[in-house]
Design a protein around this motif. Sequence first.
Motif, PDB file in Angstrom:
ATOM      1  N   THR A  91      -0.437 -20.403  -8.243  1.00 27.19           N
ATOM      2  CA  THR A  91       0.724 -19.430  -8.852  1.00 27.19           C
ATOM      3  C   THR A  91       0.353 -18.031  -9.107  1.00 27.19           C
ATOM      4  N   ILE A  92       1.144 -16.771  -8.734  1.00 26.96           N
ATOM      5  CA  ILE A  92       1.127 -15.265  -8.592  1.00 26.96           C
ATOM      6  C   ILE A  92       1.306 -15.310  -9.932  1.00 26.96           C
ATOM      7  N   GLN A  93       0.308 -14.327 -10.592  1.00 31.35           N
ATOM      8  CA  GLN A  93       0.752 -13.545 -12.026  1.00 31.35           C
ATOM      9  C   GLN A  93       1.600 -12.324 -11.404  1.00 31.35           C
ATOM     10  N   PRO A  94       2.855 -12.506 -12.341  1.00 32.24           N
ATOM     11  CA  PRO A  94       3.751 -11.242 -12.326  1.00 32.24           C
ATOM     12  C   PRO A  94       2.948  -9.517 -11.901  1.00 32.24           C
ATOM     13  N   ASN A  95       2.040  -9.660 -12.230  1.00 35.14           N
ATOM     14  CA  ASN A  95       1.432  -8.328 -12.267  1.00 35.14           C
ATOM     15  C   ASN A  95      -0.378  -8.117 -11.735  1.00 35.14           C
ATOM     16  N   ASP A  96      -0.015  -9.360 -10.348  1.00 37.94           N
ATOM     17  CA  ASP A  96      -0.843  -9.204  -9.579  1.00 37.94           C
ATOM     18  C   ASP A  96      -0.425  -7.776  -8.166  1.00 37.94           C
ATOM     19  N   PRO A  97      -2.038  -7.685  -7.792  1.00 36.73           N
ATOM     20  CA  PRO A  97      -1.523  -6.421  -6.948  1.00 36.73           C
ATOM     21  C   PRO A  97      -0.843  -6.586  -5.770  1.00 36.73           C
ATOM     22  N   GLN A  98      -0.911  -7.902  -5.898  1.00 33.47           N
ATOM     23  CA  GLN A  98      -0.297  -8.323  -4.355  1.00 33.47           C
ATOM     24  C   GLN A  98       0.884  -9.052  -4.292  1.00 33.47           C
ATOM     25  N   VAL A  99       1.852  -8.739  -5.536  1.00 32.80           N
ATOM     26  CA  VAL A  99       3.096  -8.759  -5.935  1.00 32.80           C
ATOM     27  C   VAL A  99       4.120  -7.917  -4.770  1.00 32.80           C
ATOM     28  N   ILE A 100       3.417  -6.779  -4.195  1.00 30.94           N
ATOM     29  CA  ILE A 100       4.009  -5.742  -3.980  1.00 30.94           C
ATOM     30  C   ILE A 100       3.478  -5.128  -2.568  1.00 30.94           C
ATOM     31  N   ASN A 101       4.085  -4.522  -1.880  1.00 34.68           N
ATOM     32  CA  ASN A 101       3.254  -5.028   0.232  1.00 34.68           C
ATOM     33  C   ASN A 101       2.334  -3.586   0.084  1.00 34.68           C
ATOM     34  N   TYR A 102       1.600  -3.403   0.586  1.00 31.88           N
ATOM     35  CA  TYR A 102       0.590  -2.151   1.096  1.00 31.88           C
ATOM     36  C   TYR A 102       1.926  -1.138   1.609  1.00 31.88           C
ATOM     37  N   ILE A 103       1.627   0.339   1.541  1.00 27.67           N
ATOM     38  CA  ILE A 103       2.348   1.271   2.511  1.00 27.67           C
ATOM     39  C   ILE A 103       1.562   0.474   3.725  1.00 27.67           C
ATOM     40  N   PRO A 104       2.036   1.011   4.766  1.00 23.48           N
ATOM     41  CA  PRO A 104       1.760   0.420   6.170  1.00 23.48           C
ATOM     42  C   PRO A 104       0.501   1.223   6.455  1.00 23.48           C
ATOM     43  N   GLU A 105      -0.683   0.911   7.338  1.00 31.70           N
ATOM     44  CA  GLU A 105      -1.807   2.051   7.329  1.00 31.70           C
ATOM     45  C   GLU A 105      -0.862   3.013   8.155  1.00 31.70           C
ATOM     46  N   ARG A 106      -0.429   2.306   9.299  1.00 30.77           N
ATOM     47  CA  ARG A 106       0.543   3.606   9.997  1.00 30.77           C
ATOM     48  C   ARG A 106       1.259   5.150   9.665  1.00 30.77           C
ATOM     49  N   GLU A 107       1.061   4.694   8.273  1.00 31.11           N
ATOM     50  CA  GLU A 107       2.466   5.213   7.535  1.00 31.11           C
ATOM     51  C   GLU A 107       1.433   6.759   6.781  1.00 31.11           C
ATOM     52  N   THR A 108       0.240   5.536   5.987  1.00 32.90           N
ATOM     53  CA  THR A 108      -0.642   6.397   5.451  1.00 32.90           C
ATOM     54  C   THR A 108      -1.411   7.357   6.428  1.00 32.90           C
ATOM     55  N   GLY A 109      -1.851   7.011   7.350  1.00 30.00           N
ATOM     56  CA  GLY A 109      -2.200   7.988   8.513  1.00 30.00           C
ATOM     57  C   GLY A 109      -1.759   9.481   9.748  1.00 30.00           C
ATOM     58  N   LEU A 110      -0.580   9.462   9.337  1.00 28.45           N
ATOM     59  CA  LEU A 110       0.296   9.990   9.301  1.00 28.45           C
ATOM     60  C   LEU A 110       0.550  10.972   8.388  1.00 28.45           C
ATOM     61  N   ASN A 111       0.570  10.430   7.401  1.00 27.30           N
ATOM     62  CA  ASN A 111       1.156  11.299   6.307  1.00 27.30           C
ATOM     63  C   ASN A 111       0.340  11.100   5.286  1.00 27.30           C
ATOM     64  N   PRO A 112      -0.924  12.311   5.004  1.00 23.44           N
ATOM     65  CA  PRO A 112      -1.970  12.326   4.027  1.00 23.44           C
ATOM     66  C   PRO A 112      -1.475  12.406   2.955  1.00 23.44           C
ATOM     67  N   ASN A 113       0.292  12.596   2.308  1.00 25.62           N
ATOM     68  CA  ASN A 113       0.110  12.571   1.183  1.00 25.62           C
ATOM     69  C   ASN A 113       0.728  11.421   0.571  1.00 25.62           C
ATOM     70  N   LEU A 114       0.572  10.525   1.660  1.00 27.06           N
ATOM     71  CA  LEU A 114       1.164   8.852   0.616  1.00 27.06           C
ATOM     72  C   LEU A 114       0.185   8.059   0.461  1.00 27.06           C
ATOM     73  N   THR A 115       0.208   8.128  -0.551  1.00 29.20           N
ATOM     74  CA  THR A 115      -1.118   6.927  -2.030  1.00 29.20           C
ATOM     75  C   THR A 115      -0.736   5.823  -1.241  1.00 29.20           C
ATOM     76  N   GLN A 116      -2.247   4.855  -1.299  1.00 29.31           N
ATOM     77  CA  GLN A 116      -1.950   3.731  -1.109  1.00 29.31           C
ATOM     78  C   GLN A 116      -2.265   2.763  -2.305  1.00 29.31           C
ATOM     79  N   ASN A 117      -2.096   1.684  -2.044  1.00 32.68           N
ATOM     80  CA  ASN A 117      -1.511   0.829  -3.468  1.00 32.68           C
ATOM     81  C   ASN A 117      -2.208   0.216  -3.281  1.00 32.68           C
ATOM     82  N   PRO A 118      -2.695   0.066  -4.625  1.00 32.28           N
ATOM     83  CA  PRO A 118      -4.244  -0.808  -4.933  1.00 32.28           C
ATOM     84  C   PRO A 118      -3.859  -2.255  -4.776  1.00 32.28           C
TER      85      PRO A 118
END
Length: 480
Positions: A453-480
Amino acid sequence: MKTHHILMAAVLSLTACSKNLEPYNGKSDKTALETPEDLQTATYGVYAGLVDRKYTKNLNQLGEYPGDDVALSGATGDQVFYTYTYTHFPGMGNTEQFWQGAYKVIYSANAIIEKITDGTSAQLDQLKGENLYLRAMAHFDLVRLFGRPYLQGNGNNPGVVIKDNTRDDRPARSSVKAVYDFVISDLQKAAALMTMNKNAAFASKEVAEALLARVYLYMGDNANALKYAEKVISSNRYHLMATQPYKTYFRVVPEENPETIFAIRHTVADDRGKDAIGSMYYNDPVTQSTGWGEVYASVAFVKLLDKYPEDVRHSFIEPQRDGNGNMLKRNQTPIYYINKYNWQEGIANLSSPVILRLAEVYLVRAEANAKLGNDAAAIADVNLIRSRAGLSGNALYTTGNLKGHATVLEVVLEERRLELAFEAHRPYDLFRNNLPMVRAYPGFHGNNQYDLTIQPNDPQVINYIPERETGLNPNLTQNP
């Protein structure tokens, strides 16, 4: 196939590589966008960006595999395993591919939009409108995958990067609300600019309006969802396919399907064989050589469908049985092949994924009406869809007989589940309505193969910002 379809296929295959339309942080060959003919050719290239597997295959898998209509039958080397089991991590290849593919579409559209002044000609207005639509669709797909549902926090959670230009910059993420507002603005302008009734492989006024209806529904603006759904329905450009031909709806090319509003057109040249969407859902039962066949319709979905054996939507499910009629299984998971992405033009894994169709628009109207208290209108639209599925009499609903459902909204959401199964709607429908995703059926769900069962407020309901993109763009914050 008609001659103009052959020509379009040739143009699509050529323009995908002949125009140097790179991802948003690249450099575009703007000298190739000087004439109306150049802009038309480049626009074909933007559509070709949707056909790219980075976009179209990942769009389906990232949107469908987290749901409860499908069952992964075992461990797999494909990274969809992490999508299905809600064990996302920042280095996932499929999310990185989709991010890159979507922003390439956006960059390419921006290069064309920047070249066209409104009102220059009807032809150029149409092209600008098509690119505005494509830019909006890509942003909306991104924010659904990487930003939390709108109604969680009223849009104030982090969304994705809004790109409305071709500058080589590194923007921060905008809020979910800001992205939705941007999408709506683009779609409204696109609808106003487009005056040509192109076929379902291209954007047109009604395509923009159909996506607007969906966007407004997702953000809880039911009045506007109703308004735009009715615009599309009253245009009379589309009609529900009749019951018998509906059994093979998804084998019909989009420009010849009366119900399809917009699809990502794949020609014979775009057949990807075992790398296609359908390869994970299906394997030719005779040859056992066309696909992987590892993701099946879930037992829970099949039981729901089986409540009414006459429902022609059984045609999209192919149960695999042995010579004695017993269900075949893989790792204790019953094999129910799904064929919605197979057999276009007689080719096992060829498909033009349907993005918008009239049945969904009716169900958008039904959901909006249910939430606005217009129960009779909502039930009428549900019954319209059920009637087309070959159901009648006691299989239809009345406001006085909801057949065990507590509310009309429950009726509508269940009908969405039945009608739009495997088309990458179900997880969004659950979580945007603050409902859990429950898997109480056989499948490789993780540690517990029969209960997740996955609740709608579970952090994994959405995806992480791709690691490559956060490495290229320091202004991108990551999802928890």
